[in-house]
Design a protein around this motif. Structure first.
Motif, short mmCIF file in Angstrom:
data_model
loop_
_atom_site.label_atom_id
_atom_site.label_comp_id
_atom_site.label_asym_id
_atom_site.label_seq_id
_atom_site.Cartn_x
_atom_site.Cartn_y
_atom_site.Cartn_z
N ASN A 77 104.51 110.76 23.31
CA ASN A 77 103.74 111.94 23.67
C ASN A 77 104.28 113.17 22.93
OD1 ASN A 77 102.15 110.47 25.46
ND2 ASN A 77 103.53 110.87 27.20
N VAL A 78 103.39 113.86 22.29
CA VAL A 78 103.77 115.08 21.56
C VAL A 78 102.82 116.19 21.97
CG1 VAL A 78 104.80 113.90 19.58
CG2 VAL A 78 102.34 114.41 19.58
N TYR A 79 103.26 117.44 21.70
CA TYR A 79 102.49 118.63 22.04
C TYR A 79 102.27 119.44 20.76
CZ TYR A 79 103.84 117.41 26.79
OH TYR A 79 104.03 116.75 27.97
N VAL A 80 101.04 119.91 20.62
CA VAL A 80 100.64 120.65 19.42
C VAL A 80 100.31 122.08 19.82
CG1 VAL A 80 99.05 120.74 17.47
CG2 VAL A 80 99.74 118.53 18.41
N SER A 81 100.75 123.04 19.00
CA SER A 81 100.43 124.45 19.24
C SER A 81 99.83 125.04 17.97
CB SER A 81 101.68 125.24 19.65
OG SER A 81 102.53 125.44 18.55
N CYS A 82 99.15 126.15 18.13
CA CYS A 82 98.53 126.84 17.00
C CYS A 82 99.44 127.91 16.39
CB CYS A 82 97.21 127.48 17.44
SG CYS A 82 95.99 126.29 18.04
N GLY A 83 100.72 127.81 16.63
CA GLY A 83 101.68 128.76 16.11
C GLY A 83 102.52 129.41 17.18
N GLU A 84 102.07 129.34 18.45
CA GLU A 84 102.84 129.96 19.52
C GLU A 84 104.06 129.12 19.84
OE1 GLU A 84 99.53 127.45 21.30
OE2 GLU A 84 99.72 129.01 19.76
N PRO A 85 105.08 129.71 20.44
CA PRO A 85 106.31 128.95 20.76
C PRO A 85 106.07 127.91 21.84
CG PRO A 85 106.43 131.17 21.66
CD PRO A 85 105.20 131.13 20.80
N TRP A 86 107.11 127.13 22.09
CA TRP A 86 107.05 126.03 23.05
C TRP A 86 106.85 126.57 24.46
CZ3 TRP A 86 106.38 121.24 24.49
CH2 TRP A 86 106.98 120.76 25.64
N ASN A 87 105.93 125.93 25.16
CA ASN A 87 105.65 126.28 26.55
C ASN A 87 105.76 125.00 27.37
OD1 ASN A 87 104.92 127.59 28.85
ND2 ASN A 87 102.85 128.13 28.20
N ASP A 88 106.78 124.94 28.21
CA ASP A 88 107.07 123.71 28.96
C ASP A 88 105.98 123.47 29.99
OD1 ASP A 88 108.18 121.52 30.09
OD2 ASP A 88 110.08 122.47 30.66
N PRO A 89 105.29 122.32 29.95
CA PRO A 89 104.23 122.05 30.94
C PRO A 89 104.77 121.75 32.33
CG PRO A 89 104.53 120.16 29.49
CD PRO A 89 105.38 121.25 28.94
N LYS A 90 106.08 121.49 32.45
CA LYS A 90 106.64 121.19 33.75
C LYS A 90 106.84 122.46 34.59
CE LYS A 90 109.14 117.13 32.04
NZ LYS A 90 110.48 116.49 31.89
#
Length: 946
Positions: free
Chosen positions: A84-97
Motif C-alpha cells: 500500500n502506497v500513498y500519492v500526493s500532488c506535491g503536499e507533504p505527508w499526511n498520516d491517515p491514522k
C-alpha cells in the motif's frame, strides 16, 4: 645495467601518458550502465505517477509517493509487490491514522510555516550588496564566472577612486630562480643532481655537519616550527594564508572593443561553452578570438550587457534554487553562476540583469539598481506577493492578466504579479502581460474585489503582512513568534480563528519633524504599517544622532501603536469637520438674518448642530480589515451606513435624512503630522514658534547696543593706532622727591585722556549689553527638554578613588594592607573591614603621628595608621609597653602577688617641708610655718632579680 634515477635522459620533457587499460574501460562501462539504470528508474517512477493520476482521478498530477510509515520514495525499487502506497500532488505527508482535527491542525501549521519560510527567503535576498563578477577558481580557460563578495571594502574603493593614479595591488609574478648549473657540462650536472637526491634521503641529523653541536641540530630540525615544540603538529594544523591579491586579480576586468577581458590575462575573455549561445548557458573564460562574435558584448547606459550576436540575450545572475517548504537556511546570491538570460523590458523585477562597470578599479558590480527593483526581484523569486511590498501603489513590473466576470456579468481584466500567477497555475487561465503597465497585484485586495476562490502566493497570510523596506524584518520576527506560539495550541479551530483574526494591513502616512524644532524645516513624508517601522525610517530620514524612540502628535499625545495613531487621526478629522461646518453655518446665518422666521430656524439648526457633536459621527464596519469604531444604527435597515464610512446623522438647515459619508481612506489620505523624539520630553511647536519670535525681538533690541559698541571699539582702535604710529617722545619732569627725582609723562606708550574716556565708554556698553542678555534670557520661554538636568555640571567627573596602605595603630607596618575609597568615610569603612578591627576605625595618622583629617591631604599609595579613637602609638614605645606588661606578669607568676605590691613612704625633711605628692613649687623653708603632719611611705625592699 645503469638505471637513470634522476631521469636526466628526458631532458626536461614530459613523460608519456599512461595508456588506458582494460580496467579503465570496465570502470567507464560500469558508470555508463549505472547512469542508464538511474534514467530507467526515473522513467518508471514517472510512468507510475501518471498512471496513479488517471486511476485516482486526481485534480492535479501526482508528484510524490509515500509508504504507510510516511517515508517518501523516489523509485519503485524499494517497494514490495502489493504494498500500500500513498500519492500526493506535491503536499507533504499526511498520516491517515490521525484524527481529522489533528490533520487540519497540521495542515494549518504547515501552511503558516510555508508562508513564514517564504518571507525569510525574501528577506535574505532583498538587499544584495558588495557583489561583483569574479572568476571561480584559477584564472585559466573553462573557469566559471560567478558573483562573489568584493575583496575591497567600500572605503578602500572610494579612496582608490579619489586617487586614480594609485592602482590596486597586483599579484607579483614569481621569479624563476637562476640555474646554477647553467655553465656546466652534462656529466657534471648529473653528478650534482645525484648528490642532491642522495642528500634528500638522509635523516635530519645526517644532513648537519659533524662539527655542529646538538643545539644547531635541533635548530635545523625546528627551523620551520618557530616557537612551537612539536613540528609535526605545527605543519598539520598550520593555517593557510589566503592571498587577497589573487582574489583581486580574479575580480578585475576590462571592457575594450566589445571584449570583457581579465586584467592580468589579456588573452582570456568572457564566453560560453563550445561557443554556442543559448538561454541559461553559463559564462566561462575562453581563449580570445578576434573573429568570434559570440565573445563580444554590448554594455548599455542602463547597465544591461547584451550579446552582440543575439541582442535578446543578456548577462544575468542566476537565481538561487529554493524549494517551497524547505526549512534550510535561506540562501544568498554569493557564488551563483552568471548565465545568459532573455531580456525583459519592465522597470522592476530585473535587478539581476543590472551591472555597473567601474573603470577605476576594474570591478563589475552586480545588482546595480535601486532598492525597489531588488525587492521586487527577490519577491518574484521567493514566491512573495508584490502587494506586500508596494501596497496599493502601482508599479511597472512583470505580471499576468486574467479575465473575470464582474457584477454585470461582463469580463473584467485583473492583473496579478508573477508569484501569485505561479501559485494559480493549473487553477485559472492566465496570459502573460506583454505590454508595460503600472499595476498593483489584485490579490492584495481580493477580499474587497470579491475574489474568494483565488489563492495567491501565500497560503494563509494573503494581504496580512507588510514587507516594505523598513517593515520586513519586524514582520518576519512577529510571525515567527506567532508560529512558535500556535504550535503549542492543540485545537485546529482555535488556530484557524487566530490566524483569521489578523486583518489586512493598513499603511499610514506621516509628516515627521524633529522634536524641538517645530515646523522650522520641511517634514519628511514617511509610509509605514507599524510604529517600529516608522521609528526606524525617522531615524534614517531625519538624520538623528541616536535612534528614534517616541512619536508625538501636535497636542502632545504619545503614539504607542498604529491603532492609536489611526484613532487620533479620525478624532482630529471629526473635530476639524465640526469646526468647518459650524463656521459655514454661522456665515449662512449672518447672511440670511432678514426675518424672524429665518432667524428662528437658524437658531434651531445651530442648536441641533451643537447638541449632536461627535455623537452623530459613527464609523462602522471594517475598512481594509481594521475596525475603528462601531455604533448601532437606530434607523431602518436601508438607512444603515456602508462598511468603512464615517456618517453624520442629519443635515444642518434641512429636515431630510441626508447622510454625509466619509471613508477611512479619505481620513488617512492627508499625512499625519508627528514629532519624533529620541527619548526627551515633547516640546510643543507653538512654544518653538514663540521662542523664535521672542528671540528675533530680543535680537533687534540688542542690535542698537551692539552697533554702538562696535562703533566705539572701532574709534578706540583708531585712537590707539594713531598714538602708536606717531612715536612721540615722553617728557621728563623734575620733582623734589629723592626716590623719584624725574617723572616720565606723555609719550606713545601711555594712553591719552581721550583714550581712557573711550575705554570707559566701551566698558559701560559691554556691561549694559551683558545685563540686557541676562534680562532677555529670563523672558524667553524655557524649552529645556529635561528640567532636572543641571547644565552647570561637567559632562564627565573624574573618579576620586585613592588607594592607601593601612595598618593598626601601634603595630608593625609590615602588616599594612591595601584600602580604597573616594572619601574619608569610605576609607575608614574599608579599613575596618580589611583589618578586621573590633571597633570601627575613626582616625587616620601619618607615620609621623600627625592626624589626617582632610581627604585631599591623602596621597595615593600613602602609608596610614588606623586608630579606633586612641591616640597615636609609636611602634617602638608600644613594644616596650608590651614587654613591661609581660615582665610584670612573669614576676607575679614567679614570686607571687605580693611581689608587685609596693608601699611608698616619705621621711620628714628638717630643711624643707615638702608634700611628696604635691607640685615642686610648694617647696618653702621651714621657718615661720607650722609643722604639719607629713605623709610617709615606707616600702619594703623586695629581693627581686630583673
Amino acid at each position: 645495467m645503469m638505471k637513470d634515477l634522476n631521469r636526466t635522459s628526458m631532458n626536461g620533457k614530459r613523460p608519456h601518458r599512461r595508456k588506458k587499460t582494460n580496467d579503465d574501460d570496465e570502470i567507464e562501462m560500469t558508470q555508463a550502465e549505472a547512469g542508464k539504470k538511474d534514467d530507467l528508474q526515473k522513467l518508471e517512477m514517472q510512468l507510475f505517477l501518471d498512471r496513479c493520476t488517471s486511476l485516482l482521478n486526481l485534480p492535479f498530477a501526482a508528484r510524490r509517493l509515500f509508504d504507510k510509515e510516511g517515508t517518501e520514495h523516489f523509485t519503485l525499487v524499494e517497494l514490495d509487490r502489493d504494498q500500500n502506497v500513498y500519492v500526493s500532488c506535491g503536499e507533504p505527508w499526511n498520516d491517515p491514522k490521525l484524527s481529522k482535527s489533528e490533520q487540519q491542525r497540521r495542515f494549518l501549521l504547515a501552511n503558516l510555516s510555508s508562508d513564514v519560510q517564504q518571507m525569510k527567503q525574501y528577506c535574505a535576498l532583498r538587499n544584495p550588496i558588495d557583489l561583483v563578477m569574479e572568476v571561480d577558481g584559477p584564472i585559466q580557460t573553462n573557469s566559471r564566472i560567478v558573483v562573489g563578495r568584493c575583496s575591497m571594502t567600500r572605503e578602500e574603493r572610494d579612496a582608490l577612486e579619489r586617487d586614480k593614479d594609485k592602482e590596486p595591488p597586483k599579484e607579483e609574478p614569481e621569479e624563476e630562480p637562476e640555474d646554477p648549473t647553467g655553465g656546466l657540462s652534462a656529466h657534471a650536472r648529473a653528478h650534482i643532481k645525484s648528490d642532491e637526491r642522495y642528500e634528500s634521503m638522509k635523516w635530519p641529523w645526517e644532513r648537519t655537519g659533524m662539527n655542529n653541536g646538538i643545539d644547531e641540530v635541533e635548530d635545523a630540525n625546528d627551523a620551520d616550527a618557530g616557537p612551537y615544540s612539536n613540528r609535526e603538529l605545527f605543519k598539520r594544523f598550520q593555517s593557510k594564508n589566503k592571498s587577497s591579491t589573487r582574489r583581486i586579480s580574479s575580480q578585475r576586468f576590462t571592457y575594450q572593443d566589445g571584449f570583457i577581458t581579465v586584467v592580468d590575462r589579456s588573452d582570456l575573455v568572457l564566453g560560453v561553452q563550445d561557443g554556442e549561445l543559448a538561454e541559461y548557458s553559463e559564462l566561462i573564460l575562453c581563449k580570445k578570438r578576434v573573429d568570434d562574435i559570440n565573445q563580444r558584448w554590448v554594455l548599455t547606459k542602463d547597465g544591461v550587457v547584451h550579446s552582440k550576436s543575439n541582442y535578446d540575450l543578456i548577462i544575468g545572475v542566476s537565481m538561487p534554487f529554493y524549494k517551497a517548504g524547505d526549512n534550510s537556511i535561506p540562501s544568498s546570491f554569493e557564488g551563483q553562476p552568471i548565465t545568459l538570460q532573455l531580456h525583459r523590458t519592465t522597470q522592476l523585477g530585473n535587478a539581476n540583469h543590472k551591472w555597473n562597470f567601474d573603470t577605476t578599479t576594474g570591478f563589475i558590480d552586480a545588482f546595480a539598481t535601486n532598492t525597489m527593483d531588488k525587492e521586487v526581484t527577490a519577491a518574484n523569486k521567493s514566491n512573495v506577493c508584490t502587494h506586500a511590498l508596494l501596497g496599493h501603489s502601482p508599479a511597472e513590473q512583470p505580471g499576468y492578466i486574467m479575465n473575470l466576470p464582474n457584477a454585470t456579468r461582463e469580463t473584467e481584466p485583473v492583473l496579478f504579479c508573477v508569484s501569485c500567477a505561479r501559485a494559480m497555475r493549473g487553477y485559472q487561465k492566465l496570459e502573460r502581460l506583454e505590454v508595460q503597465v503600472e499595476f498593483s497585484c489584485a490579490m492584495g485586495t481580493a477580499k474587497e474585489r470579491g475574489l474568494r476562490n483565488l489563492h495567491g502566493s501565500f497560503q494563509c497570510l494573503n494581504g496580512k503582512v507588510d514587507l516594505s523596506t523598513y517593515e520586513a524584518e519586524n514582520t518576519v520576527q512577529m510571525w515567527e513568534e506567532e508560529l512558535k506560539r500556535l504550535r503549542t495550541v492543540t485545537n485546529a479551530r482555535t488556530i484557524a480563528r487566530e490566524i483569521g483574526a489578523y486583518q489586512q494591513v493598513i499603511s499610514v502616512r506621516i509628516l515627521a519633524y524633529k522634536n524641538g524644532e517645530g515646523r522650522r524645516q520641511a517634514g519628511e513624508l514617511i509610509y509605514g504599517s507599524s510604529v517600529t517601522g516608522l521609528l526606524d525610517q525617522c531615524t534614517h530620514r531625519l538624520g538623528l544622532n541616536s535612534a528614534a524612540r517616541r512619536l508625538f502628535t501636535e497636542d502632545g499625545r504619545l503614539m504607542l501603536a498604529k491603532d492609536d495613531l489611526i484613532q487620533w487621526a479620525v478624532e482630529n478629522y471629526m473635530g476639524q469637520s465640526k469646526k468647518s461646518t459650524k463656521s459655514e453655518h454661522m456665515k449662512t446665518q449672518d447672511e440670511g438674518n432678514t426675518t424672524k422666521e429665518s432667524l428662528a430656524s437658524s437658531k434651531s439648526s445651530s442648536q441641533d448642530q451643537l447638541n449632536s457633536g461627535l455623537r452623530d459621527l459613527v464609523l462602522t464596519g471594517e475598512n481594509n480589515g481594521e475596525k475603528i469604531i462601531e455604533k448601532p444604527d437606530r434607523g431602518s435597515k436601508a438607512a444603515r451606513p456602508q462598511s468603512g464610512h464615517l456618517q453624520r446623522r442629519g443635515s444642518f438647515g434641512s429636515s431630510s435624512d441626508v447622510r454625509k459619508e466619509i471613508s477611512l481612506h479619505s481620513v488617512l489620505r492627508t499625512p499625519i503630522e508627528l514629532w519624533v523624539s529620541c527619548g526627551e520630553p515633547f516640546v510643543k511647536p507653538q512654544m518653538v514658534d514663540k521662542l523664535r519670535a521672542v528671540t528675533s525681538q530680543h535680537r533687534e533690541e540688542r542690535c542698537g547696543v551692539s552697533v554702538e559698541l562696535d562703533k566705539e571699539k572701532h574709534v578706540l582702535r583708531q585712537m590707539q593706532g594713531r598714538r602708536t604710529h606717531g612715536m612721540d617722545y615722553a617728557e621728563l619732569v623734575p620733582t623734589m622727591d629723592t626716590e623719584n627725582p624725574v617723572l616720565v609723562e606723555g609719550g606713545w606708550t601711555q594712553p591719552t585722556y581721550q583714550e581712557l574716556k573711550k575705554v570707559a565708554q566701551v566698558e559701560m556698553l559691554e556691561t549694559h549689553l551683558h545685563e540686557m542678555k541676562e534680562v532677555q534670557k529670563k523672558d524667553e520661554p524655557n524649552l529645556n527638554r529635561n528640567n532636572n538636568i543641571d547644565v552647570s555640571k561637567r559632562l564627565y567627573k573624574q573618579s576620586q578613588m585613592k588607594r592607601v596602605y593601612i595598618y593598626p595603630n601601634g603595630e608593625n607596618p609590615q602588616r599594612a594592607l591595601y584600602a580604597w575609597g573616594e572619601s574619608m568615610d569610605q576609607l575608614l569603612e574599608s579599613a575596618t573591614s580589611r583589618l578586621s578591627l573590633r571597633n570601627p576605625a575613626k582616625k587616620f595618622f601619618s607615620t609621623d603621628g600627625l592626624v589626617v583629617e582632610n581627604f585631599d591631604d591623602i596621597e595615593k599609595d600613602q602609608v596610614l595608621v588606623v586608630s579606633s579613637g586612641e591616640p597615636f602609638k609609636d611602634n617602638t614605645k608600644y613594644k616596650l609597653e608590651i614587654e613591661r606588661k609581660a615582665e610584670w606578669g612573669r614576676i607575679r607568676k614567679k614570686e607571687g602577688k605580693q611581689a608587685t605590691d609596693i608601699t611608698v613612704s616619705a621621711k620628714k625633711s628638717t630643711a624643707v617641708e615638702v608634700d611628696p605628692f604635691g607640685p615642686p613649687v610648694l617647696a618653702v623653708e621651714a621657718n615661720g610655718i607650722e609643722d604639719e603632719p607629713v605623709m610617709t611611705a615606707q616600702a619594703p625592699t623586695p629581693n627581686i632579680d630583673f
